[in-house]
Design a protein around this motif. Structure first.
Motif, PDB file in Angstrom:
ATOM      1  N   VAL A  75     -51.001  32.440  57.632  1.00 17.44           N
ATOM      2  CA  VAL A  75     -51.807  31.432  56.941  1.00 17.44           C
ATOM      3  C   VAL A  75     -53.277  31.706  57.228  1.00 17.44           C
ATOM      4  O   VAL A  75     -53.674  31.818  58.387  1.00 17.44           O
ATOM      5  CB  VAL A  75     -51.447  30.001  57.404  1.00 17.44           C
ATOM      6  CG1 VAL A  75     -52.278  28.970  56.654  1.00 17.44           C
ATOM      7  CG2 VAL A  75     -49.964  29.724  57.227  1.00 17.44           C
ATOM      8  N   VAL A  98     -51.521  31.571  51.943  1.00 16.64           N
ATOM      9  CA  VAL A  98     -50.313  31.828  52.716  1.00 16.64           C
ATOM     10  C   VAL A  98     -49.594  33.058  52.185  1.00 16.64           C
ATOM     11  O   VAL A  98     -49.421  33.207  50.970  1.00 16.64           O
ATOM     12  CB  VAL A  98     -49.352  30.614  52.650  1.00 16.64           C
ATOM     13  CG1 VAL A  98     -48.153  30.832  53.540  1.00 16.64           C
ATOM     14  CG2 VAL A  98     -50.078  29.341  53.007  1.00 16.64           C
ATOM     15  N   ASP A 117     -44.780  25.036  58.081  1.00 16.75           N
ATOM     16  CA  ASP A 117     -46.023  25.191  58.825  1.00 16.75           C
ATOM     17  C   ASP A 117     -47.214  24.705  58.006  1.00 16.75           C
ATOM     18  O   ASP A 117     -48.107  24.056  58.539  1.00 16.75           O
ATOM     19  CB  ASP A 117     -46.213  26.649  59.243  1.00 16.75           C
ATOM     20  CG  ASP A 117     -47.292  26.805  60.286  1.00 16.75           C
ATOM     21  OD1 ASP A 117     -47.067  26.379  61.436  1.00 16.75           O
ATOM     22  OD2 ASP A 117     -48.368  27.339  59.947  1.00 16.75           O
ATOM     23  N   VAL A 118     -47.231  25.007  56.723  1.00 16.76           N
ATOM     24  CA  VAL A 118     -48.335  24.585  55.863  1.00 16.76           C
ATOM     25  C   VAL A 118     -48.382  23.062  55.755  1.00 16.76           C
ATOM     26  O   VAL A 118     -49.466  22.459  55.772  1.00 16.76           O
ATOM     27  CB  VAL A 118     -48.236  25.242  54.465  1.00 16.76           C
ATOM     28  CG1 VAL A 118     -49.179  24.599  53.482  1.00 16.76           C
ATOM     29  CG2 VAL A 118     -48.514  26.734  54.572  1.00 16.76           C
ATOM     30  N   ALA A 170     -42.529  29.084  56.174  1.00 14.95           N
ATOM     31  CA  ALA A 170     -43.976  29.034  55.909  1.00 14.95           C
ATOM     32  C   ALA A 170     -44.396  27.664  55.390  1.00 14.95           C
ATOM     33  O   ALA A 170     -45.425  27.122  55.815  1.00 14.95           O
ATOM     34  CB  ALA A 170     -44.356  30.122  54.904  1.00 14.95           C
ATOM     35  N   VAL A 171     -43.611  27.082  54.501  1.00 17.56           N
ATOM     36  CA  VAL A 171     -43.960  25.784  53.920  1.00 17.56           C
ATOM     37  C   VAL A 171     -43.968  24.698  54.994  1.00 17.56           C
ATOM     38  O   VAL A 171     -44.839  23.830  55.004  1.00 17.56           O
ATOM     39  CB  VAL A 171     -43.000  25.423  52.760  1.00 17.56           C
ATOM     40  CG1 VAL A 171     -43.137  23.965  52.352  1.00 17.56           C
ATOM     41  CG2 VAL A 171     -43.262  26.333  51.569  1.00 17.56           C
ATOM     42  N   LEU A 212     -49.981  21.864  58.888  1.00 19.41           N
ATOM     43  CA  LEU A 212     -51.421  22.140  58.867  1.00 19.41           C
ATOM     44  C   LEU A 212     -52.142  21.202  57.906  1.00 19.41           C
ATOM     45  O   LEU A 212     -53.253  20.735  58.198  1.00 19.41           O
ATOM     46  CB  LEU A 212     -51.680  23.592  58.476  1.00 19.41           C
ATOM     47  CG  LEU A 212     -51.325  24.635  59.527  1.00 19.41           C
ATOM     48  CD1 LEU A 212     -51.420  26.038  58.932  1.00 19.41           C
ATOM     49  CD2 LEU A 212     -52.240  24.509  60.738  1.00 19.41           C
ATOM     50  N   HIS A 213     -51.527  20.909  56.765  1.00 20.08           N
ATOM     51  CA  HIS A 213     -52.125  20.009  55.781  1.00 20.08           C
ATOM     52  C   HIS A 213     -52.310  18.623  56.393  1.00 20.08           C
ATOM     53  O   HIS A 213     -53.373  17.996  56.240  1.00 20.08           O
ATOM     54  CB  HIS A 213     -51.245  19.940  54.529  1.00 20.08           C
ATOM     55  CG  HIS A 213     -51.927  19.321  53.369  1.00 20.08           C
ATOM     56  ND1 HIS A 213     -51.921  17.957  53.152  1.00 20.08           N
ATOM     57  CD2 HIS A 213     -52.659  19.864  52.368  1.00 20.08           C
ATOM     58  CE1 HIS A 213     -52.608  17.687  52.060  1.00 20.08           C
ATOM     59  NE2 HIS A 213     -53.069  18.832  51.566  1.00 20.08           N
ATOM     60  N   LEU A 263     -55.972  26.805  51.933  1.00 20.37           N
ATOM     61  CA  LEU A 263     -55.080  27.628  52.738  1.00 20.37           C
ATOM     62  C   LEU A 263     -54.504  28.721  51.854  1.00 20.37           C
ATOM     63  O   LEU A 263     -54.108  28.458  50.719  1.00 20.37           O
ATOM     64  CB  LEU A 263     -53.932  26.785  53.309  1.00 20.37           C
ATOM     65  CG  LEU A 263     -54.312  25.662  54.269  1.00 20.37           C
ATOM     66  CD1 LEU A 263     -53.081  24.847  54.636  1.00 20.37           C
ATOM     67  CD2 LEU A 263     -54.950  26.227  55.514  1.00 20.37           C
ATOM     68  N   SER A 295     -45.936  35.181  52.859  1.00 23.27           N
ATOM     69  CA  SER A 295     -44.618  35.041  53.471  1.00 23.27           C
ATOM     70  C   SER A 295     -43.768  36.241  53.070  1.00 23.27           C
ATOM     71  O   SER A 295     -43.880  36.749  51.954  1.00 23.27           O
ATOM     72  CB  SER A 295     -43.973  33.748  52.964  1.00 23.27           C
ATOM     73  OG  SER A 295     -42.626  33.676  53.340  1.00 23.27           O
TER      74      SER A 295
END
Length: 182
Positions: A132, A111, A167-168, A164-165, A171-172, A109, A113
């Motif tokens: 992302v 990213v 969301d990551v 952002a973190v 997603l992870h 990924l 921000s």
């Protein structure tokens, strides 16, 4: 993935065919809300709803459309002009969209921000945004007015990074459940 036909139909619907092309979706110098209210918000709501639909394949207009959607209840002439500027930008970029590379084995990924600082002139709150990428194309993006007033540009950036973190991390977890190792 692009929505060229939808953009052309939208330009026709708002009588913007053959309009002057704008280089960016928003003007950094124009302040919205400093003009007379529109007699009816129906046309403005229709425009913003159409632009929100376009955001599915056009992350480049996300921040501007989110900003414009804050004025759905009482839009001004300046808001409508800002919305038409987005249409002028889209008129020059109808072939743009999102793309993904087939067979990309690079499972990571990427990213980005960012935030502005005290971008809202009324509340002095900042706007956060992130994008992302996976397999060469965007898979998640967001633009959001921060819930608190940042006291510095550094604090505004940390709040954007936190968004952002979160969301990551989601997603992870999703990729792990799908059996894709990042």
């Amino acid at each position: 993935l692009h929505q060229a036909q939808f953009i052309e139909a939208l330009l026709e619907r708002f009588n913007m065919e053959g309009c002057k092309i704008a280089a960016t979706p928003a003007s950094p110098t124009v302040q919205q809300g400093l003009s007379a209210l529109l007699p009816s918000n129906h046309v403005y709501r229709t425009l913003i709803g159409s632009l929100i639909y376009l955001m599915a394949t056009r992350p480049d207009i996300c921040s501007t459309v989110v900003s414009l959607s804050r004025h759905l209840e009482a839009p001004t002439e300046a808001n409508m002009e800002a919305g038409k500027r987005v249409l002028r930008y889209l008129a020059g970029t109808t072939d743009k969209g999102v793309s993904y590379r087939k067979g990309d084995d690079n499972h990571k990924l990427v990213v980005f921000s960012d935030s502005d600082w005290a971008g809202c002139k009324i509340t002095r709150r900042s706007t956060s945004g992130f994008l992302v990428y996976f397999a060469g194309g965007p898979i998640s993006w967001k633009s959001k007015l921060q819930t608190t007033t940042a006291l510095s540009s550094c604090e505004a950036e940390y709040v954007a990074l936190t968004l952002a973190v979160k969301d990551v991390l989601h997603l992870h977890q999703l990729f792990n459940e799908l059996g894709v190792s990042l």
